[in-house]
Design a protein around this motif. Structure first.
Motif, PDB file in Angstrom:
ATOM      1  N   LYS A  72       0.837  -1.193   0.000  1.00  0.00           N
ATOM      2  CA  LYS A  72       0.000   0.000   0.000  1.00  0.00           C
ATOM      3  C   LYS A  72       0.876   1.249   0.000  1.00  0.00           C
ATOM      4  N   SER A 106      -3.358   5.541  -7.030  1.00  0.00           N
ATOM      5  CA  SER A 106      -3.493   4.324  -6.221  1.00  0.00           C
ATOM      6  C   SER A 106      -4.861   4.285  -5.555  1.00  0.00           C
ATOM      7  N   GLN A 113      -4.563   9.429  -4.452  1.00  0.00           N
ATOM      8  CA  GLN A 113      -5.068   8.162  -3.909  1.00  0.00           C
ATOM      9  C   GLN A 113      -6.542   8.312  -3.557  1.00  0.00           C
TER      10      GLN A 113
END
Length: 449
Positions: free
Chosen positions: A245, A299, A321
């Protein structure tokens, strides 16, 4: 771009060609597939068991699920577990390339070093003679054997799987109350066939699972602790807790304030943690935006329940993100999520006013994202079409913490700050005004800073 669940007779029967195309192209589960009939939009339904799952076809003899063809016989039963042979009426699946990444796949460890890799909606018969979705199983449940003996569950996890899936059904007839002919044996445990799986997608049965915890969610982890870490090693399965992550810094710039995000989490409604379609939207949007903004690292933190998205810049470059809680919000679809991403890109390129000379302030990110970024990504008339839907979805989104009236959302202060500064998140009603001004090529509203 609302997509509906398809009826069994449509996607699995009448549109078998759709499943065949999904198989040929190696599209992942949940991949949107357009049809040209009155039924509208379908998704690839090549779901259920990972390839090579052994299915019982006669006493003591199994066959890999993908090798079972229409017309073959397999062992079937009802809730009474009286087993007999019956012909297979439907068989389809994906071709199983190890390059195809399937998100939100459930891995179940049970008995003596046995395991199954299945899609979240796969059904298992538990010891109380009730069907339960794979993504709802926990160690308090017992699977059952061919003879009705209890089988312990050792671990349940969710994650990414590289490989194909296949499903079979004896027929598409409405199952009886006894489920006769629609229970099958997969690697030593009793499961439902694909007809049952589709039946349990219906509204009449969704309520059966609504109050059950879903594997992978914070609530599930809080109650069942390390259950998902008790998994057998599988080179093609990566549990979600092992997926690398990207961690944003504390000063990353958010789409909405922490105050609003908390209110959304309390008041909002959300899609399932295992919803494939919303993940597909984000994956598509990241590819689309990356074509135009290649220097941004996009992401998705699917496991994060926060209803937000963030942008930041560090030594490794520019980042955007999106958190899973925002993607799963039922108020947003592909268009609304697109505008959220555009806002975060607006932080990077929107210009003044800025936070400390770096990322653009919130109102400016809204304006630049809607006026410039969205125009860059969605060409010509597509820009207008996407923006109109996006603005309506964002209006619905901003209303969530203030359900009685959108006008009540006219002022949403930052937490601990009684008044707005030039860089704070504008109130929701101002943000909608800003988006509309951007579409009409009018000046940025004063309320946006």
């Amino acid at each position: 771009m609302a997509l509906r669940e398809c009826e069994a007779a449509h996607c699995s029967g009448a549109d078998a060609e759709i499943n065949e195309i999904c198989k040929q192209e190696d599209w992942p589960i949940g991949h949107p597939v357009l049809t040209r009939d009155s039924q509208g939009v379908c998704v690839c339904q090549c779901s259920c068991f990972a390839l090579h799952t052994p299915i019982l076809i006669s006493d003591g003899i199994t066959k890999a699920v993908q090798d079972i063809k229409v017309g073959d016989y397999i062992q079937v039963a009802g809730l009474d577990l009286v087993w007999r042979q019956k012909k297979v009426g439907f068989s389809a699946g994906s071709k199983g390339s190890r390059t195809t990444l399937q998100p939100s796949i459930v891995f179940i460890s049970y008995g003596e070093n046995q395991h199954l890799v299945v899609t979240p909606d796969s059904l298992f018969l538990t010891s109380d003679k009730k069907l339960k979705r794979a993504d709802k199983l926990n160690f308090e449940d017992f699977l059952i054997s061919e003879n009705g003996e209890k089988i312990n569950i050792n671990g349940v996890g969710i994650g990414e799987y590289r490989g194909g899936f296949h499903h079979i059904a004896t027929d598409v007839e409405e199952p009886s109350a006894n489920l006769d002919g629609h229970l099958i044996m997969a690697n030593g445990v009793v499961c439902g066939d694909y007809t049952l799986q589709i039946k349990y997608h219906g509204d009449d049965f969704k309520k059966d699972f609504e109050n059950m915890l879903t594997v992978g969610t914070k609530e599930y982890k809080d109650k069942y602790g390390e259950l998902e870490r008790s998994l057998i090693n599988n080179e093609f399965f990566t549990p979600s807790f092992e997926v690398p992550k990207v961690i944003p810094p504390l000063d990353a710039r958010t789409f909405i304030s922490d105050y609003e995000a908390e209110r959304h989490l309390e008041s909002g409604t959300f899609r399932s943690f295992t919803d494939h379609l919303s993940q597909t939207w984000i994956e598509y949007l990241f590819k689309q935006f990356k074509l135009h903004y290649p220097d941004i690292n996009f992401s998705l933190d699917w496991d994060n329940d926060a209803v937000n998205a963030v942008a930041w810049k560090d030594n490794e470059g520019r980042h955007v993100q999106v958190f899973g809680g925002l993607v799963r919000s039922t108020t947003l679809e592909l268009e609304g999520l697109s505008l959220v991403i555009a806002h975060e890109i607006g932080h990077h390129y929107g210009g003044e006013p800025t936070y400390d000379g770096e990322l653009s302030c919130e109102g400016q990110a809204d304006f630049y994202g809607a006026r410039n970024v969205m125009r860059e990504v969605w060409f010509g008339e597509f820009y207008i079409q996407v923006m109109e839907k996006a603005i309506q979805q964002l209006k619905n989104f901003f209303e969530v913490p203030f359900r009685n009236s959108f006008k009540e959302a006219a002022f949403i202060p930052e937490e601990g700050n009684p008044s707005l500064s030039a860089c704070d998140h504008p109130p929701g009603i101002c943000r909608i005004e800003t988006y509309n001004a951007a579409v009409d090529l009018k000046p940025k509203p004063p309320c946006a800073g």
